[in-house]
Design a protein around this motif. Sequence first.
Motif, PDB file in Angstrom:
ATOM      1  N   GLN A 198       0.821  -1.215   0.000  1.00  0.00           N
ATOM      2  CA  GLN A 198       0.000   0.000   0.000  1.00  0.00           C
ATOM      3  C   GLN A 198       0.856   1.265   0.000  1.00  0.00           C
ATOM      4  N   SER A 199       1.961   1.216  -0.761  1.00  0.00           N
ATOM      5  CA  SER A 199       2.805   2.398  -0.922  1.00  0.00           C
ATOM      6  C   SER A 199       2.408   3.124  -2.200  1.00  0.00           C
ATOM      7  N   ILE A 200       2.353   4.457  -2.139  1.00  0.00           N
ATOM      8  CA  ILE A 200       1.967   5.262  -3.288  1.00  0.00           C
ATOM      9  C   ILE A 200       3.106   6.186  -3.679  1.00  0.00           C
ATOM     10  N   SER A 201       3.321   6.336  -4.989  1.00  0.00           N
ATOM     11  CA  SER A 201       4.297   7.275  -5.521  1.00  0.00           C
ATOM     12  C   SER A 201       3.713   7.868  -6.792  1.00  0.00           C
ATOM     13  N   HIS A 202       4.338   8.915  -7.304  1.00  0.00           N
ATOM     14  CA  HIS A 202       3.764   9.569  -8.476  1.00  0.00           C
ATOM     15  C   HIS A 202       4.858  10.083  -9.395  1.00  0.00           C
ATOM     16  N   GLY A 203       4.470  10.375 -10.628  1.00  0.00           N
ATOM     17  CA  GLY A 203       5.399  10.905 -11.619  1.00  0.00           C
ATOM     18  C   GLY A 203       4.615  11.340 -12.836  1.00  0.00           C
ATOM     19  N   ILE A 204       5.269  11.309 -13.999  1.00  0.00           N
ATOM     20  CA  ILE A 204       4.621  11.664 -15.250  1.00  0.00           C
ATOM     21  C   ILE A 204       4.910  10.605 -16.296  1.00  0.00           C
ATOM     22  N   VAL A 205       4.132  10.632 -17.366  1.00  0.00           N
ATOM     23  CA  VAL A 205       4.396   9.771 -18.510  1.00  0.00           C
ATOM     24  C   VAL A 205       5.598  10.338 -19.249  1.00  0.00           C
ATOM     25  N   SER A 206       6.664   9.552 -19.336  1.00  0.00           N
ATOM     26  CA  SER A 206       7.888   9.999 -20.005  1.00  0.00           C
ATOM     27  C   SER A 206       7.863   9.720 -21.496  1.00  0.00           C
ATOM     28  N   ALA A 207       7.240   8.622 -21.898  1.00  0.00           N
ATOM     29  CA  ALA A 207       7.153   8.253 -23.310  1.00  0.00           C
ATOM     30  C   ALA A 207       6.076   7.191 -23.471  1.00  0.00           C
ATOM     31  N   LEU A 208       5.548   7.085 -24.672  1.00  0.00           N
ATOM     32  CA  LEU A 208       4.548   6.068 -24.999  1.00  0.00           C
ATOM     33  C   LEU A 208       5.073   5.174 -26.110  1.00  0.00           C
ATOM     34  N   GLY A 209       4.593   3.927 -26.142  1.00  0.00           N
ATOM     35  CA  GLY A 209       4.994   3.010 -27.198  1.00  0.00           C
ATOM     36  C   GLY A 209       6.462   2.663 -27.168  1.00  0.00           C
ATOM     37  N   ARG A 210       7.020   2.558 -25.967  1.00  0.00           N
ATOM     38  CA  ARG A 210       8.454   2.301 -25.837  1.00  0.00           C
ATOM     39  C   ARG A 210       8.737   0.802 -26.000  1.00  0.00           C
ATOM     40  N   SER A 211       9.508   0.450 -27.012  1.00  0.00           N
ATOM     41  CA  SER A 211       9.887  -0.946 -27.238  1.00  0.00           C
ATOM     42  C   SER A 211      11.160  -1.245 -26.469  1.00  0.00           C
ATOM     43  N   ILE A 212      11.212  -2.406 -25.818  1.00  0.00           N
ATOM     44  CA  ILE A 212      12.335  -2.771 -24.973  1.00  0.00           C
ATOM     45  C   ILE A 212      12.892  -4.100 -25.450  1.00  0.00           C
ATOM     46  N   VAL A 213      14.102  -4.092 -25.968  1.00  0.00           N
ATOM     47  CA  VAL A 213      14.733  -5.313 -26.458  1.00  0.00           C
ATOM     48  C   VAL A 213      14.918  -6.304 -25.314  1.00  0.00           C
ATOM     49  N   GLY A 214      14.496  -7.568 -25.519  1.00  0.00           N
ATOM     50  CA  GLY A 214      14.678  -8.613 -24.529  1.00  0.00           C
ATOM     51  C   GLY A 214      13.629  -8.633 -23.453  1.00  0.00           C
ATOM     52  N   PHE A 215      12.583  -7.784 -23.595  1.00  0.00           N
ATOM     53  CA  PHE A 215      11.536  -7.778 -22.572  1.00  0.00           C
ATOM     54  C   PHE A 215      10.247  -8.268 -23.210  1.00  0.00           C
TER      55      PHE A 215
END
Length: 475
Positions: free
Chosen positions: A193-210
Amino acid sequence: MTRASAPDAALSAMQARARWLVTALVIGAMALAGALPARAQAPAPAREVPALSVGFTPNYRAIMRRAGPAVVGVLVDGVQMPSSVNDPADARRSARPFRSPFPFHGQGSGFIISPDGLVLTSAHVVAEARQVTVRLSDRREFRASVLGRDDLTDVAVLRIAAHELPILTTGHVDSLQVGDPVVAIGAPFGLEQSISHGIVSALGRSIVGFTSVPNIQTDAPVNPGHSGGPLLDASASVVGMHATIFSISGGYQGVSFAVPIDVVLRVKDHIVAHGRMRHAYLGATIQNLDRTLAAAFGQERPRGALVSGVAVGSPAAAAGLTAGDIITAYNGTQIDRTGDLLGHLSLAAPGERIRLGLWRARGAGELTVRLGEATGDDDQSDAEETDAQELGWHLRPLTNQERESLGVSSGVWVDEVAHFSAQAGLLAGDAILSINLKPVRSVQDVLAAVRGRPSHLALLIDRDGVRLFIPMWLE
């Protein structure tokens, strides 16, 4: 890259696991265009995006009150095989993959998606688990069954025996924009039940090997233990599921990734209906374009997914796709980067016919492709792979390599076992050769042997080159 799962030694092994992709991705760096002349006017954006009102801040208290009750802790217990620490995927494919198993305990996060006990989490959280427990926000605990998991998207579906549970509201990923505020709720380092926040840095990010899907990148603080937890927008609606982080230290360093919720829900629907997710297969290796490549292919600017290879006998080859083609559209929707194409393919169904817009030989064109079905191992038959859910077994036929190494003509491989089977002595990595002295030649032979619910079974197995009988009593 580090998995955002539990911090103990066993989960560190899972964090180090290499992920598989159906098609290889080589993602080139995007080169920046030259600066505009001092007096030149920048072109107007295609769509005017209104700025947030001055002083706008999400109501984090309200978000936590609304979403927190539906966020759960996912506790896992299992047995780790030493040889699978460095590459569990390879260990499962090879015969006799371990020497001496050791127990592990770990924790991830999840969230409730239906009032009758359907819970979503990351596939890697429960991948090696033999017992899964879901801990609710009110501290009640329930033994969970794994309805299925999809490693290509890193999504797993759990079921607990509970009703009238709080659920999360589903958000709209297509309305999410870079710069939007987001919130993470989960159990970093086991702190539920820990909460943190931020912003969207990028969309549609492809990650090799993931995963095989484009991810939502954020700068929200996400750490080991967050995996499977929800990524929320400012209205407390879930828009993604935390999956992994990029980190040198192993902890948060400002780059975290979440699987979009529309992909998660599609996988969930398939698993609930069919027990597994069927993925579409194109059979082309693609990469991003930079300015130099775009110019070489006659483009004014980099746009599209460059095909660098086509698998022999694949749907792409059958349709006439060739290396050097640039895919610029998918069913009429513009493709700017590889992530755009992967996003569409991740939601496509095997057998579906799609239209691909192309840039070929410095001119526009179009191809129609009938997508195939992706498989994780060419030697493994998807039609024969199944879950003996009553016993908690996940079985598949032995590959040619495994049969040769074991010196047998037939048998089935145990990929996973539930807690009951583990207590009886059956382990993941065992090869079942016979049941009650009857040879096992296929998964169907195993299902036939247990279909009548006999009071006891005698399983002849091969474990690390040693043959032994495992007794099992059925309730």
